[in-house]
Design an enzyme around this catalytic site. Structure first.
Site, PDB file in Angstrom:
ATOM      1  N   ALA A  26      -8.186  -2.796  12.755  1.00 30.27           N
ATOM      2  CA  ALA A  26      -8.731  -1.520  13.217  1.00 30.27           C
ATOM      3  C   ALA A  26     -10.006  -1.180  12.464  1.00 30.27           C
ATOM      4  CB  ALA A  26      -7.695  -0.414  13.046  1.00 30.27           C
ATOM      5  N   HIS A 127     -13.876  -1.794  -2.264  1.00 35.54           N
ATOM      6  CA  HIS A 127     -13.909  -0.342  -2.050  1.00 35.54           C
ATOM      7  C   HIS A 127     -12.663   0.359  -2.574  1.00 35.54           C
ATOM      8  CE1 HIS A 127     -11.546  -1.655   1.410  1.00 35.54           C
ATOM      9  NE2 HIS A 127     -11.207  -0.417   1.653  1.00 35.54           N
ATOM     10  N   GLU A 162      -0.780  -3.755  -4.365  1.00 36.93           N
ATOM     11  CA  GLU A 162      -1.214  -2.728  -3.424  1.00 36.93           C
ATOM     12  C   GLU A 162      -0.170  -1.634  -3.235  1.00 36.93           C
ATOM     13  OE1 GLU A 162      -4.047  -3.436  -0.666  1.00 36.93           O
ATOM     14  OE2 GLU A 162      -4.999  -4.739  -2.149  1.00 36.93           O
ATOM     15  N   HIS A 230      -0.604  -5.261   5.076  1.00 33.19           N
ATOM     16  CA  HIS A 230       0.461  -4.786   4.185  1.00 33.19           C
ATOM     17  C   HIS A 230       1.802  -4.943   4.903  1.00 33.19           C
ATOM     18  CE1 HIS A 230      -2.750  -2.018   2.286  1.00 33.19           C
ATOM     19  NE2 HIS A 230      -2.523  -3.030   1.462  1.00 33.19           N
ATOM     20  N   CYS A 347       1.112   5.021   5.984  1.00 36.11           N
ATOM     21  CA  CYS A 347       0.014   4.780   5.044  1.00 36.11           C
ATOM     22  C   CYS A 347      -0.371   6.047   4.292  1.00 36.11           C
ATOM     23  CB  CYS A 347      -1.217   4.263   5.789  1.00 36.11           C
ATOM     24  SG  CYS A 347      -1.124   2.542   6.315  1.00 36.11           S
TER      25      CYS A 347
END
Length: 424
Positions: A26, A127, A162, A230, A347
């Site tokens: 996405a 980032h 993560e 993920h 998320c």
């Protein structure tokens, strides 16, 4: 009393589509499009309010300081002199996805009886790699009660961690001892495996987990290649239920057998690939829903609108709810701004099992507090950000001022800073 609290990241004023996340389909697909930070934040707040109205405890985290001039100084530059790529990385609002903030092990699972939180290092993506210091500061404020919490610095590089997006917990109920599941990837495919087994094993040790109630499972290479960057894109757990795609795990039969041995009564709700393809599951974020237990004791899925708009996904969900499955309710929300960057309902939240009385109340949501935040967002968040705006000093200053106003509104002076030093 120990209960599950979902801490959602408030979408920051710098929310934009810079396409920074390799493997996130996405994010790549929407690179360069016009983002709407105000709408993004309001959509996330509306989900938080709806969950509160369902009787689900709700917490919040504030956006990080962006642009991150300190990170740029460490790279020998500053915002007005950096190239376009570094500017975009310094401006990213990706901390909105609080599932990547940390891994959380509730007190019933740990040998010392503390709730342990280890901030994620997020080293794989530039980032995100500079988030952890500010995230750690925020976690240490929210969970400062050392009689109940232990908040840890990140696992060191190069081992990628993560956070809760690759961690699940199964238990009879949230306050009971549970089985903690760490899902890791392996390299070699078209996209990087962001969660390393070494990092997961380190977190388990740091959290002082019982080895007999800790499971390490490998994510399937097929899922990663399809865009499941993920584990929470293809699987989610809540209490005794694991809800997963058939192709989520590398050795699903052995994994499922291990879970049955460690938690008798576990319910495995698997969606077959013949009913919902990996492509449809990832596009709709079917498994990036919040799987929650309502006050009635029934389970529900909090889903993005894309799940209802994907025929195969919605057909499977309606059939499951109409049958005798453990998921009894579906709640759908418009989260299009977050979804366009690859982040669904799950998320946006970090799950913490704790007594709310032990959490700093500034980080707990109430309807009145959400009213105040919504009013501030309407007044201060940019209506839109284009690709050209990323290099605008006026945008940088406005976004820093907006965040400062939010921290002041929530009386989080510890998270404020002097913005006068911003370059440009």
């Amino acid at each position: 009393m120990l209960i599950e609290i979902n801490f959602d990241g408030i979408v920051g004023p710098t929310h934009n589509y810079a396409g920074l996340s390799l493997g996130n389909l996405a994010s790549t697909r929407n690179f360069g499009k016009v983002s709407r930070p105000r709408d993004a934040a309001l959509q996330g707040l509306a989900k938080m309010r709806a969950n509160l109205n369902l009787g689900l405890p709700q917490g919040l985290f504030v956006p990080l300081r962006r642009p991150n001039e300190e990170w740029l100084r460490q790279l020998g530059t500053r915002m007005d002199r950096a190239g376009a790529a570094l500017q975009a990385n310094a401006l990213s609002a990706s901390s909105m996805w609080a599932a990547n903030a940390a891994t959380v092990s509730p007190a019933p699972d740990t040998i010392d009886g503390l709730c342990h939180l280890t901030v994620a290092n997020l080293v794989t993506m530039p980032h995100r790699s500079h988030e952890w210091r500010e995230t750690l500061a925020q976690l240490r404020l929210a969970f400062a009660d050392t009689a109940h919490f232990a908040v840890h610095a990140p696992v060191p590089a190069p081992f990628g961690d993560e956070g809760a997006a690759n961690h699940m917990r199964l238990c009879a109920d949230h306050a009971a001892p549970g089985i903690e599941i760490f899902v890791y990837g392996e390299g070699g495919g078209p996209f990087p495996a962001r969660q390393h087994r070494e990092a997961s094993e380190a977190v388990a040790r740091i959290h002082r987990l019982h080895p007999t109630r800790t499971v390490f499972a490998r994510q399937s290479a097929e899922a990663i290649a399809a865009g499941a960057f993920h584990n929470d894109v293809v699987a989610v757990a809540n209490e005794r239920v694991l809800f997963a795609h058939e192709l989520a795990f590398a050795d699903r039969d052995a994994f499922y057998e291990t879970l049955r041995e460690k938690l008798p009564g576990v319910e495995l709700v698997e969606v077959p690939a013949s009913a919902v393809s990996l492509e449809d599951a990832i596009a709709s974020y079917l498994f990036n829903a919040q799987l929650v237990t309502l006050p009635s004791g029934e389970m529900a899925l909090v889903l993005p609108g894309e799940a209802r708009e994907t025929p195969a996904v919605w057909q499977w969900l309606e059939a499951h709810v109409a049958g005798n499955g453990p998921i009894r309710h579906l709640f759908v929300h418009d989260l299009r701004e977050s979804m366009a960057n690859g982040g669904g309902p799950a998320c946006l939240r970090l799950r913490v099992v704790a007594d709310p009385a032990t959490v700093d109340p500034r980080f707990l949501a109430t309807p009145a507090k959400l009213d105040r935040i919504e009013a501030l967002v309407r007044a201060h968040w940019p209506e839109q950000i284009t690709a050209q705006d990323i290099s605008s000093p006026a945008l940088w200053r406005d976004c820093l001022a907006a965040r400062e106003a939010l921290c002041a509104e929530l009386e989080l002076s510890e998270l404020c800073w002097d913005q006068a030093g911003l370059s440009g």
